[in-house]
Each structure stands twice: as structure tokens, then as C-alpha cells.
Design an enzyme around this catalytic site. Structure first.
Site, PDB file in Angstrom:
ATOM      1  N   THR A 133       7.627  21.993 -14.782  1.00  0.00           N
ATOM      2  CA  THR A 133       6.399  21.195 -14.785  1.00  0.00           C
ATOM      3  C   THR A 133       5.197  21.995 -15.280  1.00  0.00           C
ATOM      4  OG1 THR A 133       4.815  20.183 -13.264  1.00  0.00           O
ATOM      5  CG2 THR A 133       6.249  21.823 -12.322  1.00  0.00           C
ATOM      6  N   ASP A 134       4.180  21.279 -15.751  1.00  0.00           N
ATOM      7  CA  ASP A 134       2.927  21.957 -16.127  1.00  0.00           C
ATOM      8  C   ASP A 134       2.147  22.425 -14.892  1.00  0.00           C
ATOM      9  OD1 ASP A 134       2.092  19.463 -15.188  1.00  0.00           O
ATOM     10  OD2 ASP A 134       0.816  19.001 -16.910  1.00  0.00           O
ATOM     11  N   GLU A 135       2.533  21.928 -13.705  1.00  0.00           N
ATOM     12  CA  GLU A 135       1.757  22.247 -12.497  1.00  0.00           C
ATOM     13  C   GLU A 135       1.843  23.728 -12.130  1.00  0.00           C
ATOM     14  OE1 GLU A 135       1.915  19.262  -9.422  1.00  0.00           O
ATOM     15  OE2 GLU A 135       2.494  17.732 -10.863  1.00  0.00           O
ATOM     16  N   TYR A 159       4.786  22.469  -3.852  1.00  0.00           N
ATOM     17  CA  TYR A 159       5.682  21.993  -4.929  1.00  0.00           C
ATOM     18  C   TYR A 159       5.586  22.907  -6.150  1.00  0.00           C
ATOM     19  CZ  TYR A 159       6.972  19.368  -9.135  1.00  0.00           C
ATOM     20  OH  TYR A 159       7.495  19.001 -10.353  1.00  0.00           O
ATOM     21  N   LYS A 163       8.369  25.434  -7.888  1.00  0.00           N
ATOM     22  CA  LYS A 163       8.840  25.295  -9.274  1.00  0.00           C
ATOM     23  C   LYS A 163       8.545  26.586 -10.056  1.00  0.00           C
ATOM     24  CE  LYS A 163      10.401  22.223 -11.186  1.00  0.00           C
ATOM     25  NZ  LYS A 163      11.822  21.759 -11.358  1.00  0.00           N
TER      26      LYS A 163
HETATM   27  P1  NAD Z   1      12.923  12.827  -8.697  1.00  0.00           P
HETATM   28  O1  NAD Z   1      12.383  13.273  -7.371  1.00  0.00           O
HETATM   29  O2  NAD Z   1      12.731  11.417  -9.120  1.00  0.00           O
HETATM   30  O3  NAD Z   1      14.486  13.120  -8.772  1.00  0.00           O
HETATM   31  C1  NAD Z   1      15.070  14.310  -8.302  1.00  0.00           C
HETATM   32  C2  NAD Z   1      16.569  14.076  -8.210  1.00  0.00           C
HETATM   33  O4  NAD Z   1      17.167  15.306  -7.783  1.00  0.00           O
HETATM   34  C3  NAD Z   1      16.972  13.020  -7.185  1.00  0.00           C
HETATM   35  O5  NAD Z   1      17.961  12.172  -7.722  1.00  0.00           O
HETATM   36  C4  NAD Z   1      17.528  13.824  -6.018  1.00  0.00           C
HETATM   37  O6  NAD Z   1      18.534  13.130  -5.291  1.00  0.00           O
HETATM   38  C5  NAD Z   1      18.098  15.037  -6.732  1.00  0.00           C
HETATM   39  N1  NAD Z   1      18.162  16.228  -5.879  1.00  0.00           N
HETATM   40  C6  NAD Z   1      17.203  16.704  -5.034  1.00  0.00           C
HETATM   41  N2  NAD Z   1      17.634  17.826  -4.421  1.00  0.00           N
HETATM   42  C7  NAD Z   1      18.874  18.080  -4.910  1.00  0.00           C
HETATM   43  C8  NAD Z   1      19.832  19.105  -4.683  1.00  0.00           C
HETATM   44  N3  NAD Z   1      19.581  20.105  -3.822  1.00  0.00           N
HETATM   45  N4  NAD Z   1      20.996  19.056  -5.360  1.00  0.00           N
HETATM   46  C9  NAD Z   1      21.276  18.052  -6.215  1.00  0.00           C
HETATM   47  N5  NAD Z   1      20.402  17.046  -6.457  1.00  0.00           N
HETATM   48  C10 NAD Z   1      19.220  17.064  -5.820  1.00  0.00           C
HETATM   49  O7  NAD Z   1      12.279  13.844  -9.745  1.00  0.00           O
HETATM   50  P2  NAD Z   1      11.902  13.594 -11.271  1.00  0.00           P
HETATM   51  O8  NAD Z   1      10.533  13.059 -11.340  1.00  0.00           O
HETATM   52  O9  NAD Z   1      13.010  12.880 -11.937  1.00  0.00           O
HETATM   53  O10 NAD Z   1      11.846  15.112 -11.778  1.00  0.00           O
HETATM   54  C11 NAD Z   1      12.981  15.747 -12.341  1.00  0.00           C
HETATM   55  C12 NAD Z   1      12.623  17.156 -12.720  1.00  0.00           C
HETATM   56  O11 NAD Z   1      11.531  17.152 -13.637  1.00  0.00           O
HETATM   57  C13 NAD Z   1      12.150  18.005 -11.534  1.00  0.00           C
HETATM   58  O12 NAD Z   1      12.657  19.299 -11.692  1.00  0.00           O
HETATM   59  C14 NAD Z   1      10.627  18.005 -11.659  1.00  0.00           C
HETATM   60  O13 NAD Z   1      10.080  19.178 -11.114  1.00  0.00           O
HETATM   61  C15 NAD Z   1      10.473  17.955 -13.160  1.00  0.00           C
HETATM   62  N6  NAD Z   1       9.234  17.325 -13.652  1.00  0.00           N
HETATM   63  C16 NAD Z   1       8.843  16.093 -13.197  1.00  0.00           C
HETATM   64  C17 NAD Z   1       7.701  15.495 -13.718  1.00  0.00           C
HETATM   65  C18 NAD Z   1       7.247  14.127 -13.285  1.00  0.00           C
HETATM   66  O14 NAD Z   1       6.166  13.681 -13.681  1.00  0.00           O
HETATM   67  N7  NAD Z   1       8.030  13.388 -12.505  1.00  0.00           N
HETATM   68  C19 NAD Z   1       6.940  16.171 -14.694  1.00  0.00           C
HETATM   69  C20 NAD Z   1       7.389  17.430 -15.134  1.00  0.00           C
HETATM   70  C21 NAD Z   1       8.539  17.991 -14.618  1.00  0.00           C
HETATM   71  P1  TYD Z   2       1.376  11.920  -8.561  1.00  0.00           P
HETATM   72  O1  TYD Z   2       1.922  10.706  -9.232  1.00  0.00           O
HETATM   73  O2  TYD Z   2       1.741  12.185  -7.136  1.00  0.00           O
HETATM   74  O3  TYD Z   2       1.711  13.165  -9.493  1.00  0.00           O
HETATM   75  P2  TYD Z   2       1.158  14.709  -9.406  1.00  0.00           P
HETATM   76  O4  TYD Z   2       0.525  14.934  -8.096  1.00  0.00           O
HETATM   77  O5  TYD Z   2       2.430  15.464  -9.588  1.00  0.00           O
HETATM   78  O6  TYD Z   2       0.203  14.848 -10.556  1.00  0.00           O
HETATM   79  O7  TYD Z   2      -0.206  11.828  -8.636  1.00  0.00           O
HETATM   80  C1  TYD Z   2      -0.880  11.675  -9.878  1.00  0.00           C
HETATM   81  C2  TYD Z   2      -2.363  11.750  -9.595  1.00  0.00           C
HETATM   82  O8  TYD Z   2      -2.725  10.583  -8.836  1.00  0.00           O
HETATM   83  C3  TYD Z   2      -2.749  12.940  -8.743  1.00  0.00           C
HETATM   84  O9  TYD Z   2      -4.028  13.411  -9.179  1.00  0.00           O
HETATM   85  C4  TYD Z   2      -2.865  12.367  -7.339  1.00  0.00           C
HETATM   86  C5  TYD Z   2      -3.325  10.946  -7.592  1.00  0.00           C
HETATM   87  N1  TYD Z   2      -2.868   9.934  -6.612  1.00  0.00           N
HETATM   88  C6  TYD Z   2      -3.803   9.045  -6.058  1.00  0.00           C
HETATM   89  O10 TYD Z   2      -5.004   9.081  -6.361  1.00  0.00           O
HETATM   90  N2  TYD Z   2      -3.350   8.119  -5.163  1.00  0.00           N
HETATM   91  C7  TYD Z   2      -2.039   8.051  -4.777  1.00  0.00           C
HETATM   92  O11 TYD Z   2      -1.683   7.193  -3.916  1.00  0.00           O
HETATM   93  C8  TYD Z   2      -1.091   8.962  -5.355  1.00  0.00           C
HETATM   94  C9  TYD Z   2       0.359   8.917  -4.968  1.00  0.00           C
HETATM   95  C10 TYD Z   2      -1.556   9.886  -6.287  1.00  0.00           C
END
Ligand code: NAD
Ligand code: TYD
Length: 352
Positions: A133-135, A159, A163
Site C-alpha cells: 500500500t501507499d500508506e 495497519y 504492511k
Molecule cells: P481485504 O481485506 O478485502 O481481503 C483480504 C483477504 O485476505 C480476505 O479474503 C481474507 O480472508 C484474507 N486473509 C486475511 N488473513 C489471511 C491469512 N492469514 N491467510 C490467508 N488469507 C488471509 O483486502 P483488500 O482490500 O483486497 O487488499 C488486498 C491487499 O492489497 C492487502 O495486502 C492490502 O494491504 C493491499 N492494498 C489494499 C488497498 C485497498 O484500497 N483496499 C490499497 C493498496 C493495497
Molecule cells: P478507508 O476506506 O477506510 O481507507 P484508508 O483509511 O485505507 O484510506 O477510508 C478512506 C478515507 O475515508 C479515510 O480518509 C477515512 C475516511 N472515512 C470516513 O470519513 N468515514 C468512514 O466511515 C470511513 C470508513 C472512512
């Protein structure tokens, strides 16, 4: 040929699996622990596809992962599995340390053992792609340039810290053991099958359910939004042509304040599914207490990926968010199963 995907029942991993099966003729082993974020409904179309094998299990389970690697001989492993929600990490960081750090460590060790045992030809071709992630780069002020791959790691939430730790482990396994790794750091994703704990799906579903649309603090925090299918195409491109040991930032060039995102969703819903009383969904916007340690701004410079691998996103925020809202309107069954918790019934029935 086969690839092993972890976390493929989650939001991004699920989209990746579905797109992979639609676009390439290669089998997928999908290992997922089915935490609250894992949803087999997302994989409905894949479950009847003989090229897809779902395995219920944990990335930290070395015996299982080693068995899967030996049995299926994948040419690549793509690691999506993680605990991914910042707010949950604030309330309970333990699972994040377990999965994102200890889980990644165990998986690296399993993969290293497998890779060491491969014949020279397969060893050279093998890749482990770690999705991050960019975070990890922390927060930006309004005048800062977007994050590049050389930005310092300054994670601020449990989180992002977990990561960041996983990224460092992956890097070290490359430098010390020569493991052929690639890491991607992506901005905020949105699109189909997104679990409604995250801002965009939460707002769409709360709006339709006549509930408040909660905005943390002043709503002026900025995120750089990328349509999930663009993230999947970037991962495929990095897997195909990325340089070993390198990291690649992935972003959508779509910086928006949270308030703007929510107002845009309200405007699209006003058009596609107007409220019975004729008022705008924006009337449901409610400012609530801010998230502790809330990062103010994320922005990604995806120039390296464009220059070196010729990748760019296909969706603008306007086109992607419209598709997303429409998807939630068109898929009430998926939404009902997730909001009612019924998606967990199958997991209990099948896996206990
Ligand atoms: P998500 O929470 O929707 O899905 C995570 C999946 O991993 C779930 O299906 C869960 O059951 C599985 N999981 C959790 N712990 C596990 C374990 N110990 N062993 C096997 N499976 C396990 O997450 P996402 O949004 O799909 O993110 C996927 C990846 O991308 C993550 O690594 C996250 O850090 C990264 N990422 C997410 C975003 C975003 O905006 N969602 C952005 C950048 C990077
Ligand atoms: P989120 O979707 O949780 O992603 P991340 O925290 O990984 O960026 O949140 C996106 C942005 O929205 C973040 O600045 C937090 C804000 N947010 C709200 O304002 N209200 C909400 O109920 C949630 C879940 C997030």
C-alpha cells in the site's frame, strides 16, 4: 502453468482471480483464510471453473503452504492476503501483526524452500509478487509532491506499520537469499465486491438504506483513488515485466477529498435511484469524530510504472465511480448476503 494467489476471496484478490480467469488460460490456486473480509460469493463465477482451486487456509501455515507449492508447482505467488482496514487496526492491532508480519514471514520461508528446490529453468522464471500500500509512506501536506518509490517509509497506523514491516521482510529475502520478488505499493482502490467497512461501499449502501453517511473530521483528507480492475492490470504487468527486487508505485492520478468523493456518490445516486422524497442523498451526510492519527493526504506518483512498463490506468474517477455505484445497484444479492452476514453461513457450514 499455475499461479498461487493468497487472499483471493477478498476485495482486490477476488477481482484479480476473476479477471485472470477471464483473460488468461492458466490455472489458479487460491489460498484464503476466509476472515470476516473473505467472501466466497465474490468467487461465485470462479467456483465452477476447473482452472480455479480454492483452498481454505492461512498464509502462516507452513505445512499447508509447502504442500500446496510442492503439489501445484506454481510459477508465481501473488500475496494479497492481509488484514487491510485501518480502523480495525486501531481497535485491535494483534491480527495485523500476526497476518501481515508473521504471516508474511512464514510465507516467505515456505516460498524460499520451494524456490530453492526448483530446477534452474524454473528457479529463474519464478516470481513472488507482494501487494502493498501507499500508506507505508505516511502522510503528505497539500504542497508535497506525490510519493515516489524512494520516499522514506513513515507509517502512522498499526495497519500501515504492519504492511511496512512486511515490505521490509520481502526486500530482505531478496537481498539476503536472492528470492525473486517484486513489490507493488498501491493507492486506495474502489470497485465491485468491496467490503462495506471502507468509505466508498459504506457510503453507497448507507445512502440506499437511509442511514447517515459518516465523514470523519472535516472531510478534507485526500486519497488517490484507483479503480480495482486497473490495480489488477498493473499487477499483471509488473508480474510479467517488473525488474527483480524493485518496487512499483501504482496510482490513479485521482486525488479527491473524502467530502468530494461522498458528494459525487450522492449525485450519481440522485440520478440513478432518486430518493422517494425527492431530496438529495447529500442530506444524509453527517460529520463524526475523526480517526485517531488520521493521515491527511496520500498521493502516488506512478511515473516509474508508466516509463518502465508502459502501464497506465484506463478509468478516470468519474467513469470508475459511476461503474461502481451501478454495480452495487445491480448486485443486491451480493450486497444482502454481506450486510445480513449470510455470506458467513456457507463458511461455517463448509469449514466449521
Ligand atoms: P481485504 O481485506 O478485502 O481481503 C483480504 C483477504 O485476505 C480476505 O479474503 C481474507 O480472508 C484474507 N486473509 C486475511 N488473513 C489471511 C491469512 N492469514 N491467510 C490467508 N488469507 C488471509 O483486502 P483488500 O482490500 O483486497 O487488499 C488486498 C491487499 O492489497 C492487502 O495486502 C492490502 O494491504 C493491499 N492494498 C489494499 C488497498 C485497498 O484500497 N483496499 C490499497 C493498496 C493495497
Ligand atoms: P478507508 O476506506 O477506510 O481507507 P484508508 O483509511 O485505507 O484510506 O477510508 C478512506 C478515507 O475515508 C479515510 O480518509 C477515512 C475516511 N472515512 C470516513 O470519513 N468515514 C468512514 O466511515 C470511513 C470508513 C472512512
Amino acid at each position: 502453468m499455475t499461479i498461487l494467489v493468497t487472499g483471493g476471496a477478498g476485495f482486490i484478490g477476488g477481482n484479480f482471480v476473476l479477471d485472470w480467469l477471464a483473460g488468461q488460460n492458466e490455472t489458479i490456486i487460491n489460498l484464503d483464510a476466509l476472515t470476516y473480509a473473505g467472501n466466497l460469493d465474490t468467487l461465485h463465477a470462479a467456483q465452477t471453473d476447473s482452472r480455479h482451486t480454492f483452498i481454505h487456509g492461512n498464509i502462516g501455515d507452513r505445512v499447508l503452504v509447502e504442500r500446496l507449492l510442492t503439489e501445484h508447482q506454481p510459477r508465481a505467488v501473488i500475496n494479497f492476503a492481509a488484514e487491510s482496514h485501518v480502523d480495525r487496526s486501531i481497535h485491535g492491532p494483534g491480527d495485523f501483526i500476526q497476518t501481515n508480519i508473521a504471516g508474511t514471514f512464514n510465507m516467505l520461508e515456505s516460498v524460499r524452500g520451494y524456490w530453492n528446490g526448483l530446477d534452474a529453468k524454473y528457479r529463474t522464471a519464478f516470481r513472488l509478487l507482494h501487494v502493498s500500500t501507499d500508506e507505508v509512506y505516511g502522510t503528505l501536506s497539500p504542497e508535497d509532491p506525490p510519493f515516489t518509490e524512494t520516499n522514506r517509509y513513515e507509517p502512522n497506523s498499526p495497519y500501515s506499520a504492519s504492511k511496512a514491516a512486511s515490505d521490509h521482510l520481502v526486500r530482505a529475502w531478496h537481498h539476503t537469499y536472492g528470492l525473486p520478488v517484486l513489490t507493488t505499493n498501491c493507492s486506495n482502490n474502489y470497485g465491485p465486491y468491496h467490503f462495506p467497512e471502507k468509505l466508498i461501499p459504506l457510503v453507497i449502501l448507507n445512502a440506499l438504506a437511509s442511514k447517515p453517511l459518516p465523514i470523519y473530521g472535516d472531510g478534507q483528507q485526500v486519497r488517490d483513488w484507483l479503480y480495482v480492475k486497473d490495480h489488477c492490470s498493473a499487477i499483471r504487468r509488473v508480474l510479467e515485466a517488473g525488474k527483480l527486487g524493485e518496487t512499483y508505485n501504482i496510482g490513479g492520478w485521482n486525488e479527491k477529498t473524502n467530502l468530494d468523493v461522498v458528494k459525487t456518490i450522492c449525485a450519481i445516486l440522485d440520478e440513478l435511484k432518486p430518493r422517494a422524497d425527492g431530496a438529495s442523498y447529500a442530506a444524509q451526510i453527517t460529520f463524526v469524530q475523526d480517526r485517531p492519527g488520521h493521515d491527511r493526504r496520500y498521493a502516488i506518483d506512478a511515473g516509474k510504472l508508466k516509463r518502465e512498463l508502459d502501464w497506465k490506468p484506463t478509468e478516470t474517477f468519474d467513469s470508475g465511480i459511476r461503474k461502481t455505484v451501478q454495480w452495487y445497484l445491480d448486485n443486491p444479492q451480493w450486497v444482502d448476503n454481506i450486510t445480513s452476514g449470510h455470506y458467513r453461513d456457507w463458511i461455517r457450514q463448509q469449514y466449521g
